[in-house]
Design a protein around this motif. Structure first.
Motif, mmCIF file in Angstrom:
data_model
loop_
_atom_site.group_PDB
_atom_site.id
_atom_site.type_symbol
_atom_site.label_atom_id
_atom_site.label_comp_id
_atom_site.label_asym_id
_atom_site.label_seq_id
_atom_site.Cartn_x
_atom_site.Cartn_y
_atom_site.Cartn_z
ATOM 1 N N TRP A 149 7.839 -7.134 12.882
ATOM 2 C CA TRP A 149 7.992 -6.444 11.605
ATOM 3 C C TRP A 149 6.545 -6.915 10.856
ATOM 4 C CZ3 TRP A 149 11.662 -2.942 10.418
ATOM 5 C CH2 TRP A 149 12.668 -3.034 10.973
ATOM 6 N N VAL A 150 6.069 -5.968 10.220
ATOM 7 C CA VAL A 150 4.886 -6.077 9.408
ATOM 8 C C VAL A 150 4.956 -5.714 8.145
ATOM 9 C CG1 VAL A 150 3.238 -6.312 11.494
ATOM 10 C CG2 VAL A 150 3.714 -4.002 10.332
ATOM 11 N N ILE A 151 3.920 -6.141 7.207
ATOM 12 C CA ILE A 151 3.756 -5.962 5.768
ATOM 13 C C ILE A 151 2.395 -5.636 5.618
ATOM 14 C CG2 ILE A 151 3.898 -6.398 3.261
ATOM 15 C CD1 ILE A 151 6.291 -8.045 4.091
ATOM 16 N N ALA A 152 2.157 -4.334 5.150
ATOM 17 C CA ALA A 152 0.766 -3.738 4.863
ATOM 18 C C ALA A 152 0.506 -3.926 3.260
ATOM 19 C CB ALA A 152 0.221 -2.408 5.369
ATOM 20 N N ALA A 153 -0.592 -4.854 2.912
ATOM 21 C CA ALA A 153 -0.714 -5.062 1.665
ATOM 22 C C ALA A 153 -2.106 -4.680 1.080
ATOM 23 C CB ALA A 153 -0.511 -6.584 1.407
ATOM 24 N N PRO A 154 -2.514 -4.564 -0.234
ATOM 25 C CA PRO A 154 -4.030 -4.161 -0.586
ATOM 26 C C PRO A 154 -4.671 -5.251 -0.304
ATOM 27 C CG PRO A 154 -2.446 -4.499 -2.422
ATOM 28 C CD PRO A 154 -1.717 -4.326 -1.164
ATOM 29 N N SER A 155 -6.218 -5.338 -0.495
ATOM 30 C CA SER A 155 -7.107 -6.505 -0.151
ATOM 31 C C SER A 155 -7.049 -7.663 -1.119
ATOM 32 C CB SER A 155 -8.445 -5.890 -0.061
ATOM 33 O OG SER A 155 -8.767 -5.263 -1.381
ATOM 34 N N ALA A 156 -6.563 -7.115 -2.371
ATOM 35 C CA ALA A 156 -6.367 -8.181 -3.597
ATOM 36 C C ALA A 156 -5.129 -7.632 -4.326
ATOM 37 C CB ALA A 156 -7.895 -8.243 -4.093
ATOM 38 N N PRO A 157 -4.712 -8.705 -5.327
ATOM 39 C CA PRO A 157 -3.580 -8.370 -6.083
ATOM 40 C C PRO A 157 -4.006 -6.772 -6.745
ATOM 41 C CG PRO A 157 -3.969 -10.537 -6.358
ATOM 42 C CD PRO A 157 -5.011 -10.147 -5.255
ATOM 43 N N LEU A 158 -3.018 -6.260 -6.646
ATOM 44 C CA LEU A 158 -3.028 -4.754 -7.396
ATOM 45 C C LEU A 158 -1.963 -4.254 -8.298
ATOM 46 C CD1 LEU A 158 -5.018 -2.034 -7.267
ATOM 47 C CD2 LEU A 158 -3.711 -1.161 -5.349
ATOM 48 N N ASN A 159 -2.152 -3.870 -9.513
ATOM 49 C CA ASN A 159 -1.299 -3.576 -10.298
ATOM 50 C C ASN A 159 -0.477 -2.209 -9.457
ATOM 51 O OD1 ASN A 159 -1.834 -5.419 -12.115
ATOM 52 N ND2 ASN A 159 -2.595 -4.078 -13.686
ATOM 53 N N GLY A 160 0.595 -2.118 -9.652
ATOM 54 C CA GLY A 160 1.386 -1.069 -8.995
ATOM 55 C C GLY A 160 1.838 -1.126 -7.571
ATOM 56 N N CYS A 161 1.215 -2.185 -7.044
ATOM 57 C CA CYS A 161 1.458 -2.456 -5.450
ATOM 58 C C CYS A 161 2.700 -2.164 -4.970
ATOM 59 C CB CYS A 161 0.892 -3.793 -5.062
ATOM 60 S SG CYS A 161 1.935 -5.256 -5.876
ATOM 61 N N ALA A 162 2.873 -1.609 -3.698
ATOM 62 C CA ALA A 162 4.386 -1.290 -3.261
ATOM 63 C C ALA A 162 4.220 -1.753 -1.842
ATOM 64 C CB ALA A 162 4.778 -0.116 -3.393
ATOM 65 N N LEU A 163 5.215 -2.654 -1.310
ATOM 66 C CA LEU A 163 4.873 -2.995 0.107
ATOM 67 C C LEU A 163 6.326 -2.471 0.843
ATOM 68 C CD1 LEU A 163 4.261 -6.664 -0.411
ATOM 69 C CD2 LEU A 163 2.639 -4.929 -0.070
ATOM 70 N N THR A 164 6.183 -2.466 2.062
ATOM 71 C CA THR A 164 7.100 -1.645 2.917
ATOM 72 C C THR A 164 7.208 -2.853 4.326
ATOM 73 O OG1 THR A 164 6.718 0.450 2.508
ATOM 74 C CG2 THR A 164 7.909 0.338 4.635
ATOM 75 N N LEU A 165 8.534 -2.981 4.434
ATOM 76 C CA LEU A 165 8.783 -3.767 5.756
ATOM 77 C C LEU A 165 8.995 -2.874 6.810
ATOM 78 C CD1 LEU A 165 9.098 -6.707 7.277
ATOM 79 C CD2 LEU A 165 11.538 -6.330 6.601
ATOM 80 N N ALA A 166 8.018 -2.950 7.724
ATOM 81 C CA ALA A 166 8.024 -1.891 9.134
ATOM 82 C C ALA A 166 7.680 -2.385 10.481
ATOM 83 C CB ALA A 166 6.873 -0.812 8.778
ATOM 84 N N PRO A 167 8.292 -1.747 11.416
ATOM 85 C CA PRO A 167 8.358 -2.354 12.633
ATOM 86 C C PRO A 167 6.838 -1.851 13.450
ATOM 87 C CG PRO A 167 9.788 -0.435 12.676
ATOM 88 C CD PRO A 167 9.407 -0.417 11.419
ATOM 89 N N VAL A 168 6.814 -2.693 14.159
ATOM 90 C CA VAL A 168 5.406 -2.259 15.220
ATOM 91 C C VAL A 168 6.079 -1.511 16.408
ATOM 92 C CG1 VAL A 168 3.606 -3.168 16.875
ATOM 93 C CG2 VAL A 168 3.946 -4.257 14.587
ATOM 94 N N THR A 169 5.591 -0.205 16.711
ATOM 95 C CA THR A 169 6.008 0.677 17.718
ATOM 96 C C THR A 169 5.311 0.712 18.795
ATOM 97 O OG1 THR A 169 5.041 2.407 16.838
ATOM 98 C CG2 THR A 169 7.376 2.251 16.402
ATOM 99 N N ALA A 170 4.061 0.308 18.646
ATOM 100 C CA ALA A 170 3.236 0.469 20.181
ATOM 101 C C ALA A 170 1.656 -0.753 19.669
ATOM 102 C CB ALA A 170 2.579 1.680 20.412
#
Length: 360
Positions: free
Chosen positions: A162-183
């Motif tokens: 399971w991974v989380i993709a984030a912006p490169s720096a703290p960003l107002n309005g950031c929204a994260l998603t916990l998602a699975p690696v499929t390949a």
């Protein structure tokens, strides 16, 4: 003497004719007194045994509860200890299928939509950590093509992690998603609906990340795993919770917790409160989290045996006592003074946060 002549019996001594009524009554009184004494001794011994047994149970339950909390809180933040993820809302996949208010190593009294309130006058906790052996600061995303995310160390990823993709720096309005690696096919990692952006960071939380909600419910310390159930919807308005909330220690009547904050990057903990970091600026919020480096907690275990007399004159205290929000308050139960209590408290370092870059 002929056979028909009656035999004469010797005179029976007076001492062999039996007890008098007075003697019988005196004996009964003595026997009753002895019985009462024996019953009193038995009752006192039984009460002492029950108190000792109950105290032993309270010691075991309290130690077990404190150990469970310490173990998970120490792991809090592992795998995502970086400024560009802290404080961002996190969307969880099924079966939870909800968005948590913010991502942090441990949240004290998060919104009741995320962790329903427990017993009266107790705190709740939400602890999050991963179990991957990769870099905790994440991998830089070099390119994004749909669900293909190119990173420099794709071999660190496995299918079903399971991974989380984030912006490169703290960003107002950031929204994260916990998602699975499929390949995985270097340099790409396939992750659908991750929200990844070129130049951002991909955090690997491993195959079994934990998002654990803790609360005292019905006199038990309970835990719910967001990876297995929607913990926020597992309780009714009346406070009855489903089997998703699993008891891990019985006769726990209070949980209190406070953050340890540092006013600067180098000051160390210099204040304690229940205030979860929050700020309009995401960069400032991330730094507030970076300077929240400890949590102190108190667990109150209760003797399982109720006493007929009031044996506890006042509620126990702990290091955080001093205000209505932090004092141990047991008054929700009418006969709380008829029990004995034991307080277990400790300070737990949020050891993953100091690894990050310091904030000014």
């Amino acid at each position: 003497m002929s056979a028909m002549e009656p035999r004469s019996l010797p005179n029976t001594p007076v001492s062999l004719k039996g007890f008098t009524l007075v003697e019988v009554m005196v004996a009964m009184v003595i026997g009753m007194i002895g019985l009462i004494v024996m019953m009193q001794v038995f009752s006192a011994a039984e009460g002492q045994r029950r108190a000792t047994t109950g105290t032993g149970d309270a010691q075991s339950n309290g130690a077990m509860a404190l150990y469970a909390l310490q173990r998970d809180i120490r792991q809090g933040g592992y795998g995502f200890n970086a400024l560009n993820v802290l404080g961002c809302p996190l969307t969880l996949p099924a079966p939870a299928s909800r968005t948590l208010a913010q991502l942090g190593p441990v949240l004290v009294n998060p919104p009741t939509a995320d962790v329903p309130a427990g017993d009266a006058n107790t705190d709740t906790l939400l602890v999050t950590f991963g179990n991957n052996e990769g870099p905790p600061e994440g991998d830089v995303i070099t390119a994004v093509n749909g669900s293909l995310i190119a990173v420099g160390a794709a071999n660190n990823y496995l299918v079903n992690q399971w991974v989380i993709a984030a912006p490169s720096a703290p960003l107002n309005g950031c929204a994260l998603t916990l998602a699975p690696v499929t390949a995985v096919a270097a340099p790409n990692v396939t992750v659908a609906s991750s929200g990844a952006v070129d130049g951002g960071t991909l955090f690997n939380l491993g195959g079994n990340p934990r998002i654990l909600a803790y609360a005292v419910r019905a006199g038990n310390l309970t835990v719910c795993d967001y990876r297995l159930a929607d913990c926020g919807a597992a309780c009714t308005v009346a406070g009855t919770c489903s089997a998703s909330w699993v008891p891990i220690a019985n006769n726990i009547v209070s949980l209190r917790a406070e953050y340890g904050h540092a006013s600067t990057a180098v000051s160390g903990v210099d204040s304690w409160d229940k205030t979860t970091p929050v700020n309009a600026s995401q960069a400032t919020l991330a730094c507030l989290w970076a300077r929240t480096t400890a949590l102190r907690i108190a667990i109150v275990a209760r003797n399982s045996q109720v006493d007929r007399d009031q044996i506890t004159a006042a509620a126990p205290t702990w290091a955080g006592s001093g205000s209505a929000a932090t004092n141990i308050d047991l008054s929700a139960r009418a006969n709380w003074q008829n029990y004995r209590y034991k307080v277990f408290e400790t300070v737990v370092p949020l050891r993953n946060l100091p690894w990050m870059s310091a904030c000014t």
